[in-house]
Design a protein around this motif. Structure first.
Motif, PDB file in Angstrom:
ATOM      1  N   ASP A 178      -0.365   7.235   1.413  1.00  0.00           N
ATOM      2  CA  ASP A 178      -1.306   8.061   1.774  1.00  0.00           C
ATOM      3  C   ASP A 178      -2.529   7.053   1.920  1.00  0.00           C
ATOM      4  N   GLU A 179      -2.597   5.907   1.278  1.00  0.00           N
ATOM      5  CA  GLU A 179      -3.765   5.153   1.542  1.00  0.00           C
ATOM      6  C   GLU A 179      -3.796   4.336   2.909  1.00  0.00           C
ATOM      7  N   LYS A 180      -2.721   3.972   3.263  1.00  0.00           N
ATOM      8  CA  LYS A 180      -2.347   3.255   4.598  1.00  0.00           C
ATOM      9  C   LYS A 180      -2.699   4.218   5.791  1.00  0.00           C
ATOM     10  N   GLN A 181      -2.401   5.450   5.560  1.00  0.00           N
ATOM     11  CA  GLN A 181      -2.389   6.550   6.617  1.00  0.00           C
ATOM     12  C   GLN A 181      -3.773   7.636   6.476  1.00  0.00           C
ATOM     13  N   ALA A 182      -4.417   7.302   5.782  1.00  0.00           N
ATOM     14  CA  ALA A 182      -5.748   8.092   5.266  1.00  0.00           C
ATOM     15  C   ALA A 182      -6.635   8.088   6.501  1.00  0.00           C
ATOM     16  N   MET A 205       0.688  -1.251   0.036  1.00  0.00           N
ATOM     17  CA  MET A 205       0.015   0.127   0.082  1.00  0.00           C
ATOM     18  C   MET A 205       0.747   1.293  -0.036  1.00  0.00           C
ATOM     19  N   MET A 206       0.377   2.240  -0.621  1.00  0.00           N
ATOM     20  CA  MET A 206       1.050   3.622  -0.696  1.00  0.00           C
ATOM     21  C   MET A 206       0.995   4.150   0.743  1.00  0.00           C
ATOM     22  N   LEU A 265      -6.546   2.617   8.459  1.00  0.00           N
ATOM     23  CA  LEU A 265      -6.109   1.263   8.123  1.00  0.00           C
ATOM     24  C   LEU A 265      -4.883   0.776   9.117  1.00  0.00           C
TER      25      LEU A 265
END
Length: 211
Positions: A183-187, A180-181, A196
């Motif tokens: 930005d996706e993991k930390q959104a 995962m990027m 997440l």
């Protein structure tokens, strides 16, 4: 008493991966974040018996040295079949590579080897923990915690993230943290549902209280 945070903040870490994640999480709030490593602040020995105790220790040392609020994270991977190991020693399981960086490829191999030695069969249940401590120069601290549960997969999958991310598959998802990027993991979901990652979940609790 809840204290609201504004202005400049020390991120009490010498870990670039953690710094990047925390800076990304803080950016929408207009907080200027600088790391303890960038300021040449001391890196204390982590002698606490819990993640929260270690986070508080690191945050207090940075806040007192810089005379500014400091936010510290102590996090780790806890594997059920290994009685919670590596846990508090997650970073120490990563041997030092030339130049002083941690070799988490070696740490991942150590986890896999330890699981084989126990005779445990997959799925290997595990969870990530992130304890956050905000310390003020006067010694006041506030603590927050986030967790995410999942399973471990071997061989590792993905080259994104850092640490044990390539072997951690969160419950309900088909990709590891390593796939995962950031930005996706930390959104942070706008509807208030859990993020997440464990660090982002801990940050959600911190943000509601302090930002």
């Amino acid at each position: 008493m809840v204290r609201r945070l504004t202005g400049r903040l020390i991120i009490a870490t010498h870990n670039r991966g953690k710094l990047w994640e925390m800076q990304a999480l803080l950016k929408p709030y207009g907080i200027e974040a600088v790391s303890a490593g960038e300021l040449g602040l001391p890196e204390p020995e982590e002698t606490g018996a819990t993640f929260i105790a270690n986070a508080e220790l690191k945050a207090r040392v940075a806040a007192q040295a810089a005379r500014l609020p400091a936010l510290a994270d102590d996090s780790g991977l806890c594997v059920d079949a290994l009685d919670g190991a590596p846990g508090l020693h997650s970073a120490r399981w990563a041997e030092l590579a030339p130049g002083g960086a941690r070799d988490f490829a070696a740490a991942i191999e150590r986890v896999e080897r330890a699981l084989r030695e126990t005779g445990a069969a997959p799925p290997y249940r595990a969870h990530f923990v992130s304890a956050l401590a905000l310390a003020w120069p006067d010694g006041t601290t506030q603590v927050f915690e986030g967790k995410v549960h999942g399973t471990l997969v071997f061989p590792p999958r993905g080259t994104k993230g850092f640490g044990y991310d390539p072997i951690f598959l969160p419950d309900g998802l088909s990709r590891t943290f390593g796939e995962m990027m950031m930005d996706e993991k930390q959104a942070i979901p706008p509807d208030g549902s859990p993020a997440l990652s464990h660090r982002a979940r801990g940050f959600q609790v911190f943000a509601r209280a302090c930002l």
